[in-house]
Design an enzyme around this catalytic site. Structure first.
Site, PDB file in Angstrom:
ATOM      1  N   ARG A 238      51.631  44.996  29.451  1.00  0.00           N
ATOM      2  CA  ARG A 238      51.998  44.845  27.996  1.00  0.00           C
ATOM      3  C   ARG A 238      52.596  43.713  27.537  1.00  0.00           C
ATOM      4  O   ARG A 238      52.968  42.829  28.488  1.00  0.00           O
ATOM      5  CB  ARG A 238      52.692  46.420  27.896  1.00  0.00           C
ATOM      6  N   GLY A 239      52.888  43.576  26.267  1.00  0.00           N
ATOM      7  CA  GLY A 239      53.204  42.341  25.720  1.00  0.00           C
ATOM      8  C   GLY A 239      52.165  41.234  25.330  1.00  0.00           C
ATOM      9  O   GLY A 239      51.192  41.205  26.170  1.00  0.00           O
ATOM     10  N   ALA A 240      52.292  40.821  24.047  1.00  0.00           N
ATOM     11  CA  ALA A 240      51.206  40.161  23.591  1.00  0.00           C
ATOM     12  C   ALA A 240      50.622  39.133  24.550  1.00  0.00           C
ATOM     13  O   ALA A 240      49.291  39.087  24.854  1.00  0.00           O
ATOM     14  CB  ALA A 240      51.359  39.588  22.125  1.00  0.00           C
TER      15      ALA A 240
ATOM     16  N   ARG B 286      43.585  47.479  22.137  1.00  0.00           N
ATOM     17  CA  ARG B 286      44.770  47.789  21.265  1.00  0.00           C
ATOM     18  C   ARG B 286      44.646  46.711  20.163  1.00  0.00           C
ATOM     19  O   ARG B 286      44.264  45.712  20.393  1.00  0.00           O
ATOM     20  CB  ARG B 286      46.159  47.246  22.278  1.00  0.00           C
TER      21      ARG B 286
ATOM     22  N   GLN C 290      60.834  50.166  26.277  1.00  0.00           N
ATOM     23  CA  GLN C 290      60.630  48.870  26.782  1.00  0.00           C
ATOM     24  C   GLN C 290      61.830  48.083  27.062  1.00  0.00           C
ATOM     25  O   GLN C 290      62.129  47.223  28.107  1.00  0.00           O
ATOM     26  CB  GLN C 290      59.712  47.977  26.101  1.00  0.00           C
TER      27      GLN C 290
ATOM     28  N   ASP D 121      53.701  40.370  18.036  1.00  0.00           N
ATOM     29  CA  ASP D 121      52.518  40.455  18.422  1.00  0.00           C
ATOM     30  C   ASP D 121      51.512  39.995  17.394  1.00  0.00           C
ATOM     31  O   ASP D 121      50.375  39.655  17.848  1.00  0.00           O
ATOM     32  CB  ASP D 121      52.421  42.067  18.394  1.00  0.00           C
TER      33      ASP D 121
ATOM     34  N   ASN E 259      55.843  43.195  15.174  1.00  0.00           N
ATOM     35  CA  ASN E 259      56.791  43.306  16.715  1.00  0.00           C
ATOM     36  C   ASN E 259      56.894  44.858  16.782  1.00  0.00           C
ATOM     37  O   ASN E 259      56.659  45.641  15.948  1.00  0.00           O
ATOM     38  CB  ASN E 259      57.777  42.502  16.682  1.00  0.00           C
ATOM     39  N   LYS E 260      57.513  45.238  17.866  1.00  0.00           N
ATOM     40  CA  LYS E 260      57.711  46.418  18.286  1.00  0.00           C
ATOM     41  C   LYS E 260      58.291  47.277  17.046  1.00  0.00           C
ATOM     42  O   LYS E 260      59.393  46.772  16.513  1.00  0.00           O
ATOM     43  CB  LYS E 260      58.546  46.615  19.471  1.00  0.00           C
TER      44      LYS E 260
HETATM   45  C1  LIG Z   1      56.200  38.517  24.026  1.00  0.00           C
HETATM   46  S1  LIG Z   1      55.133  39.745  23.281  1.00  0.00           S
HETATM   47  C2  LIG Z   1      56.377  41.041  23.367  1.00  0.00           C
HETATM   48  C3  LIG Z   1      55.985  42.118  22.505  1.00  0.00           C
HETATM   49  O1  LIG Z   1      55.112  43.185  22.923  1.00  0.00           O
HETATM   50  C4  LIG Z   1      55.675  44.359  22.819  1.00  0.00           C
HETATM   51  O2  LIG Z   1      54.801  45.304  22.336  1.00  0.00           O
HETATM   52  P1  LIG Z   1      54.249  46.487  23.860  1.00  0.00           P
HETATM   53  O3  LIG Z   1      55.269  46.807  24.585  1.00  0.00           O
HETATM   54  O4  LIG Z   1      53.938  47.597  22.770  1.00  0.00           O
HETATM   55  O5  LIG Z   1      52.935  45.615  24.341  1.00  0.00           O
HETATM   56  C5  LIG Z   1      56.669  44.185  21.824  1.00  0.00           C
HETATM   57  O6  LIG Z   1      56.485  44.287  20.528  1.00  0.00           O
HETATM   58  C6  LIG Z   1      57.214  43.008  22.224  1.00  0.00           C
HETATM   59  O7  LIG Z   1      58.157  42.271  21.454  1.00  0.00           O
END
Ligand SMILES: CSC[C@H]1O[C@H](OP(=O)(O)O)[C@H](O)[C@@H]1O
Length: 356
Positions: free
Chosen positions: A52-54, A95, A202, A243, A253-254
């Site tokens: 996860r994470g962009a 996603r 997270q 994101d 973002n989250k």
């Molecule tokens: C450096 S991108 C991290 C970004 O992605 C996370 O979303 P997810 O955990 O759902 O993939 C979150 O928005 C973070 O800030």
């Protein structure tokens, strides 16, 4: 095995031609590596946030597309290209919000488009090289994000962050947490306040784990406590990942990030978005055009405990992201420099310098 973050979050095993991931749904208690080569397993890992994470999603999709493609049996380019397109579209369906997923898949597709006469074996080699390039670029980009971000901080600062935009969201270093990792390596000290970040936690599960492993003084807090720590003067800056950044600077973002930005604005605390240019989508004019992923209600009502107090049948709102208005963002840190308002001009200028 005691969890540690010395290895890359996402990588290609070139011998076995497998995508290797840390299963983030098991952290912080269990450090499990996944070795994937089937499209459906890679898709599932992205959908269920095992990766996860962009940036990490983009790298995983690129390597995943290569490992799947490498197993194609056909020698016919027409069939190969058709199977490639199908695999690419399948991964693109995992996603919708993190633009890095589509950015990485498009880079892989350009390899196929640029080599219409290549044999399928040659194409597999070119796709492997591109996937590895995307992975290696991420490390350098995040290190540069760290340098620019660090220029905005002072030794001893209290930093609040939301969700996880650290090593676990990229290949190494992270984005929002890259300045912290770099600063600590240079002997600086910070106090990181990480929101737990419901519903998938997270922050408390990943950022706290990552910061503690890096030796950073870390305090976890419920999402509804961010105002209190800001009000007490404990926070000198907010650093968050992203994101998708729209052309006008609106940033997805989250979920919960926009509320943190409003609080930071109220307490006159700088709010920084740390954005690799691969996360900036200049084709998206503003935040209202960013697709926001809606996730299963059970993540709110059942995750982490048997069942919440939510009465049966109640509607549950569970958007994975929200959009922070550009007016609330002090600056956007990229690997080519720091963008200040007006973002419609400064982001375009930085992104054009990235292609020079
Ligand atoms: C450096 S991108 C991290 C970004 O992605 C996370 O979303 P997810 O955990 O759902 O993939 C979150 O928005 C973070 O800030």
């Amino acid at each position: 095995m005691k969890p540690s973050l010395t290895t890359e979050t996402v990588r290609l095993d070139e011998q076995t031609k497998e995508l290797v991931l840390i299963d983030q749904t098991k952290l912080p208690g269990e450090y499990t590596l996944l070795r994937l080569s089937k499209a459906e397993d890679i898709w599932e890992a992205i959908v269920h946030l095992r990766v996860r994470g962009a940036p990490a999603i983009g790298v995983a999709a690129a390597i995943g597309l290569y490992v799947v493609t490498d197993r194609f049996q056909t020698q016919d380019r027409g069939e190969f290209d058709q199977q490639f397109r199908a695999a690419k579209e399948y991964f693109a369906s995992s996603r919708p919000t993190a633009v890095n997923l589509f950015w990485a898949l498009d880079r892989m597709a350009q390899v196929v488009q640029r080599n219409p006469q290549a044999t399928t074996d040659r194409l597999k080699t070119l796709l492997r090289d591109e996937a590895i390039a995307i992975q290696r670029e991420d490390v350098d980009v995040c290190r540069r994000l760290g340098e620019y971000g660090l220029s905005l901080l002072q030794d001893g600062d209290g930093i609040l962050t939301h969700c996880n935009a650290g090593q676990l969201a990229t290949v190494k270093y992270g984005t929002a947490l890259a300045p912290i990792h770099l600063g600590v390596q240079r002997g600086m000290h910070f106090h990181v306040y990480t929101d737990e970040t419901r519903p998938l936690l997270q922050g408390i599960r990943l950022s706290a784990f990552e910061m503690q492993a890096a030796g950073v003084k870390t305090t976890v807090l419920c999402d509804n406590m961010a105002s209190s720590v800001m009000q007490r003067g404990w926070v000198q800056a907010v650093l968050v990942g992203c994101d998708r950044v729209a052309a006008n600077g609106d940033t997805a973002n989250k979920i919960g990030t926009s509320g943190v930005a409003i609080l930071a604005n109220y307490y006159h605390i700088p709010f920084y978005v740390v954005a690799p240019t691969s996360t900036i989508d200049l084709t998206c004019p503003s935040g209202t055009a960013i697709p926001i992923e809606q996730r299963p209600p059970e993540e709110v009502t059942h995750m982490w405990y048997e069942a919440s107090m939510a009465p049966a049948g109640v509607d549950v709102y569970n958007p994975a992201f929200d959009v922070t208005d550009h007016s609330l963002i002090t600056a956007i840190v990229t690997e080519y420099g720091i963008a200040y308002p007006p973002y419609d001009k400064s982001l375009a200028a930085l992104c054009s310098s990235s292609t020079e």
